[in-house]
Design a protein around this motif. Structure first.
Motif, PDB file in Angstrom:
ATOM      1  N   LEU A 198       0.854  -1.193   0.000  1.00 34.07           N
ATOM      2  CA  LEU A 198       0.000   0.000   0.000  1.00 34.07           C
ATOM      3  C   LEU A 198       0.893   1.247   0.000  1.00 34.07           C
ATOM      4  N   PHE A 199       2.043   1.159   0.649  1.00 34.37           N
ATOM      5  CA  PHE A 199       3.024   2.252   0.614  1.00 34.37           C
ATOM      6  C   PHE A 199       3.972   2.064  -0.577  1.00 34.37           C
ATOM      7  N   GLY A 200       4.384   0.810  -0.775  1.00 34.42           N
ATOM      8  CA  GLY A 200       5.414   0.503  -1.770  1.00 34.42           C
ATOM      9  C   GLY A 200       5.029   0.892  -3.185  1.00 34.42           C
TER      10      GLY A 200
ATOM     11  N   PRO B 197      14.547   0.107   2.757  1.00 30.22           N
ATOM     12  CA  PRO B 197      13.326  -0.595   2.387  1.00 30.22           C
ATOM     13  C   PRO B 197      12.096   0.246   2.750  1.00 30.22           C
ATOM     14  N   THR B 198      10.906  -0.332   2.689  1.00 30.35           N
ATOM     15  CA  THR B 198       9.692   0.440   2.978  1.00 30.35           C
ATOM     16  C   THR B 198       9.500   0.659   4.479  1.00 30.35           C
ATOM     17  N   LEU B 199       9.602  -0.400   5.257  1.00 30.85           N
ATOM     18  CA  LEU B 199       9.291  -0.303   6.695  1.00 30.85           C
ATOM     19  C   LEU B 199      10.542  -0.209   7.570  1.00 30.85           C
ATOM     20  N   SER B 200      10.453   0.545   8.650  1.00 35.12           N
ATOM     21  CA  SER B 200      11.536   0.571   9.647  1.00 35.12           C
ATOM     22  C   SER B 200      11.801  -0.831  10.166  1.00 35.12           C
ATOM     23  N   GLN B 201      10.721  -1.581  10.377  1.00 36.72           N
ATOM     24  CA  GLN B 201      10.837  -2.964  10.857  1.00 36.72           C
ATOM     25  C   GLN B 201      11.779  -3.770   9.953  1.00 36.72           C
TER      26      GLN B 201
ATOM     27  N   PRO C 249      13.681   5.696   2.305  1.00 37.33           N
ATOM     28  CA  PRO C 249      12.689   6.594   1.725  1.00 37.33           C
ATOM     29  C   PRO C 249      11.465   6.794   2.622  1.00 37.33           C
ATOM     30  N   SER C 250      11.298   5.937   3.640  1.00 33.38           N
ATOM     31  CA  SER C 250      10.073   5.997   4.449  1.00 33.38           C
ATOM     32  C   SER C 250      10.281   5.397   5.827  1.00 33.38           C
ATOM     33  N   ASN C 251      11.510   5.310   6.268  1.00 25.83           N
ATOM     34  CA  ASN C 251      11.810   4.714   7.581  1.00 25.83           C
ATOM     35  C   ASN C 251      11.878   5.849   8.582  1.00 25.83           C
ATOM     36  N   THR C 252      10.890   5.904   9.474  1.00 22.16           N
ATOM     37  CA  THR C 252      10.776   7.070  10.347  1.00 22.16           C
ATOM     38  C   THR C 252      11.021   6.767  11.823  1.00 22.16           C
ATOM     39  N   ALA C 253      11.269   5.495  12.147  1.00 21.80           N
ATOM     40  CA  ALA C 253      11.513   5.154  13.557  1.00 21.80           C
ATOM     41  C   ALA C 253      12.793   5.806  14.054  1.00 21.80           C
ATOM     42  N   LYS C 254      12.851   6.013  15.356  1.00 18.90           N
ATOM     43  CA  LYS C 254      14.087   6.498  15.964  1.00 18.90           C
ATOM     44  C   LYS C 254      15.185   5.462  15.746  1.00 18.90           C
TER      45      LYS C 254
ATOM     46  N   ALA D  68       8.233  -1.886  14.430  1.00 19.51           N
ATOM     47  CA  ALA D  68       9.231  -0.974  15.014  1.00 19.51           C
ATOM     48  C   ALA D  68       8.845   0.493  14.844  1.00 19.51           C
ATOM     49  N   PHE D  69       8.315   0.831  13.671  1.00 14.73           N
ATOM     50  CA  PHE D  69       7.879   2.212  13.464  1.00 14.73           C
ATOM     51  C   PHE D  69       6.744   2.570  14.422  1.00 14.73           C
ATOM     52  N   SER D  70       5.744   1.685  14.541  1.00 17.33           N
ATOM     53  CA  SER D  70       4.557   1.973  15.354  1.00 17.33           C
ATOM     54  C   SER D  70       4.903   2.143  16.826  1.00 17.33           C
TER      55      SER D  70
ATOM     56  N   GLY E 214      -0.026   2.559  13.532  1.00 21.00           N
ATOM     57  CA  GLY E 214      -0.024   1.228  12.941  1.00 21.00           C
ATOM     58  C   GLY E 214       0.290   1.356  11.473  1.00 21.00           C
ATOM     59  N   LEU E 215       0.122   0.283  10.714  1.00 19.55           N
ATOM     60  CA  LEU E 215       0.309   0.364   9.264  1.00 19.55           C
ATOM     61  C   LEU E 215      -1.066   0.577   8.617  1.00 19.55           C
ATOM     62  N   ALA E 216      -1.155   0.499   7.283  1.00 21.93           N
ATOM     63  CA  ALA E 216      -2.366   0.969   6.595  1.00 21.93           C
ATOM     64  C   ALA E 216      -3.581   0.072   6.800  1.00 21.93           C
TER      65      ALA E 216
ATOM     66  N   GLY F  37      -1.005   8.126  12.477  1.00 26.73           N
ATOM     67  CA  GLY F  37       0.416   8.341  12.230  1.00 26.73           C
ATOM     68  C   GLY F  37       0.774   8.155  10.772  1.00 26.73           C
ATOM     69  N   ASN F  38       2.064   7.952  10.532  1.00 33.04           N
ATOM     70  CA  ASN F  38       2.563   7.866   9.150  1.00 33.04           C
ATOM     71  C   ASN F  38       2.012   6.657   8.396  1.00 33.04           C
ATOM     72  N   GLY F  39       1.553   5.649   9.124  1.00 39.05           N
ATOM     73  CA  GLY F  39       0.975   4.464   8.491  1.00 39.05           C
ATOM     74  C   GLY F  39      -0.364   4.758   7.822  1.00 39.05           C
ATOM     75  N   LEU F  40      -0.945   5.925   8.135  1.00 40.10           N
ATOM     76  CA  LEU F  40      -2.210   6.327   7.507  1.00 40.10           C
ATOM     77  C   LEU F  40      -1.972   7.354   6.415  1.00 40.10           C
TER      78      LEU F  40
ATOM     79  N   GLN G 251       3.003  11.757  -0.234  1.00 40.55           N
ATOM     80  CA  GLN G 251       4.287  11.835   0.475  1.00 40.55           C
ATOM     81  C   GLN G 251       5.251  10.707   0.110  1.00 40.55           C
ATOM     82  N   PHE G 252       4.764   9.461   0.078  1.00 40.62           N
ATOM     83  CA  PHE G 252       5.704   8.356  -0.150  1.00 40.62           C
ATOM     84  C   PHE G 252       6.316   8.399  -1.553  1.00 40.62           C
ATOM     85  N   ALA G 253       5.561   8.909  -2.536  1.00 42.20           N
ATOM     86  CA  ALA G 253       6.112   9.064  -3.887  1.00 42.20           C
ATOM     87  C   ALA G 253       7.163  10.173  -3.897  1.00 42.20           C
TER      88      ALA G 253
HETATM   89  C1  1QQ Z   1       8.141   3.221   8.962  1.00 40.81           C
HETATM   90  C2  1QQ Z   1       7.024   4.059   8.494  1.00 40.81           C
HETATM   91  C3  1QQ Z   1       5.972   3.391   7.705  1.00 40.81           C
HETATM   92  C4  1QQ Z   1       4.618   3.893   7.994  1.00 40.81           C
HETATM   93  C5  1QQ Z   1       6.368   3.666   6.284  1.00 40.81           C
HETATM   94  C6  1QQ Z   1       5.564   3.067   5.234  1.00 40.81           C
HETATM   95  O1  1QQ Z   1       7.036   5.252   8.682  1.00 40.81           O
HETATM   96  O2  1QQ Z   1       8.089   1.987   8.898  1.00 40.81           O
HETATM   97  O3  1QQ Z   1       9.127   3.810   9.421  1.00 40.81           O
END
Ligand code: 1QQ
Length: 385
Positions: A39-41, A99-103, A122-127, A173-175, A225-227, A249-252, A300-302
């Protein structure tokens, strides 16, 4: 004899290691083209491909085109590791956007770091993402910079907010990172956290969590959470009668989620690291090109994926001035490219950006949007002042 043998072995090894950079210049894109994370990818694939098309049309790297090599990470750690290994050892890319997810990043990034291959998240936002290693940077601003803006905006809409419920996906991990920031910000803003509920990104039924939230009579719900999971959670919250504000959050942060919560997505507040209205020339060009092709504003993700590819190209251009990229040894180029990425300044769709000493993005402006649904499937992010 022994010495000669080991010398022979050594030179054979270094021969194997010496390898010129192929042209067109291969840049790896390791994002989720399948699984729930797609959904993000899918938005990231579009952003990266636009960058390839338009940056090549403007001359590529000193006249040499780039070529994106896609490896699907799917949504888990094993998929990301596999994609990274293929890009590094088989596709011989100069660097990786992904990759797409911080996890996934926490598992796959160390592999690239050890191989001295630059990675731009490109989309990893976790600390903690840029701190994985010297070869890891990101163009996705961290939860610490983004999440607080959504709560401040919720208070602007309803200054009387007092009691909040917090929900998060505990297996992501992101959540878990984002909810930590949401909870801290809520306390800093004098909000009272009445309940904290956990779920899994694979959950579909949120009756237990929603019942707990409804029992607390809160006037704000905050979701990390994720989408797919978050979309279903929102839907069930509304169906069971929750009437208050929702911050996601960013998952939405993707319209791919709209068909999941449908009309119930309406009104959800989501902070953004990108705005289609951002006034820089680089963004106006990107937004125009995106809109011409997809008949809507870029998400945003694009924009972030486009930016990741652009940073690679801009940094490669600087190195190409010193020595044509085709004349570099691949290993040496990867090392020099990483250094150049970190010291450069970039005019991108996200605005002007640079990196701090860890490789974290230094970005000027952030935004908050609210979802406005037109019907059960289609809607837009309306940017708030
Ligand atoms: C992360 C996120 C996700 C919501 C990105 C798709 O921010 O895993 O870090």
């Amino acid at each position: 004899m022994k010495r000669t043998l080991s010398l022979l072995l050594l030179s054979a090894l270094s021969l194997a290691a010496a390898q010129k950079v192929a042209t067109p210049i291969a840049i790896g894109i390791a994002v989720a083209q399948t699984s729930n994370a797609s959904l993000f990818g899918q938005e990231q694939v579009i952003g990266a491909k636009l960058a390839e098309k338009f940056l090549n049309a403007r001359g590529g790297v000193g006249g040499t085109p780039i070529k994106l090599v896609f490896q699907d990470t799917s949504g888990d750690e094993a998929g990301a590791i596999n994609a990274f290994q293929n890009l590094i050892s088989k596709d011989n890319v100069v660097g990786i956007v992904g990759p797409t997810l911080s996890q996934q990043a926490f598992s796959a990034d160390p592999i690239a770091d050890r191989a001295k291959v630059p990675v731009i998240g490109p989309s990893n936002t976790a600390k903690g993402i840029p701190q994985i290693g010297a070869y890891i940077s990101r163009v996705s601003a961290p939860v610490t910079a983004i999440a607080p803006n959504a709560l401040k905006q919720a208070l602007k809409i309803n200054p009387k907010l007092k009691k909040v419920a917090v929900l998060y996906a505990q297996n992501d991990a992101f959540s878990t990172s984002e909810t930590g920031i949401f909870q801290q910000t809520a306390k800093d803003l004098d909000l009272n956290i009445a309940t904290v509920q956990k779920f899994q990104t694979t959950d579909n039924d949120f009756t237990t969590q929603v019942t707990a939230v409804l029992g607390e009579n809160v006037d704000l719900v905050i979701i990390s959470g994720l989408a797919n999971d978050s979309g279903n959670l929102i839907k069930q919250l509304r169906q069971l009668g929750y009437k208050g504000l929702i911050v996601g959050g960013n998952g939405l942060n993707s319209s791919s989620m709209f068909p999941i919560c449908g009309q119930y997505c309406d009104g959800v507040i989501v902070a953004q690291a990108y705005s289609p209205t951002q006034s820089s020339a680089a963004n106006q060009l990107f937004a125009r090109e995106y809109k011409a092709q997809y008949k809507k504003d870029p998400p945003q993700f694009a924009a972030q994926a486009y930016t990741g590819v652009q940073v690679f190209v801009d940094a490669l251009k600087v190195l190409d001035h010193k020595r044509k990229i085709a004349d570099w040894d691949l290993g040496e180029l990867r090392v020099a490219l990483n250094k150049q990425i970190l010291i450069g300044k970039y005019k991108t769709p996200l605005g002007e950006l640079s990196f701090d000493k860890d490789g974290d993005i230094v970005q000027q402006a952030f935004y908050v949007a609210q979802i406005k649904m037109k019907d059960a499937k289609n809607g837009t992010f309306v940017f708030l002042k």
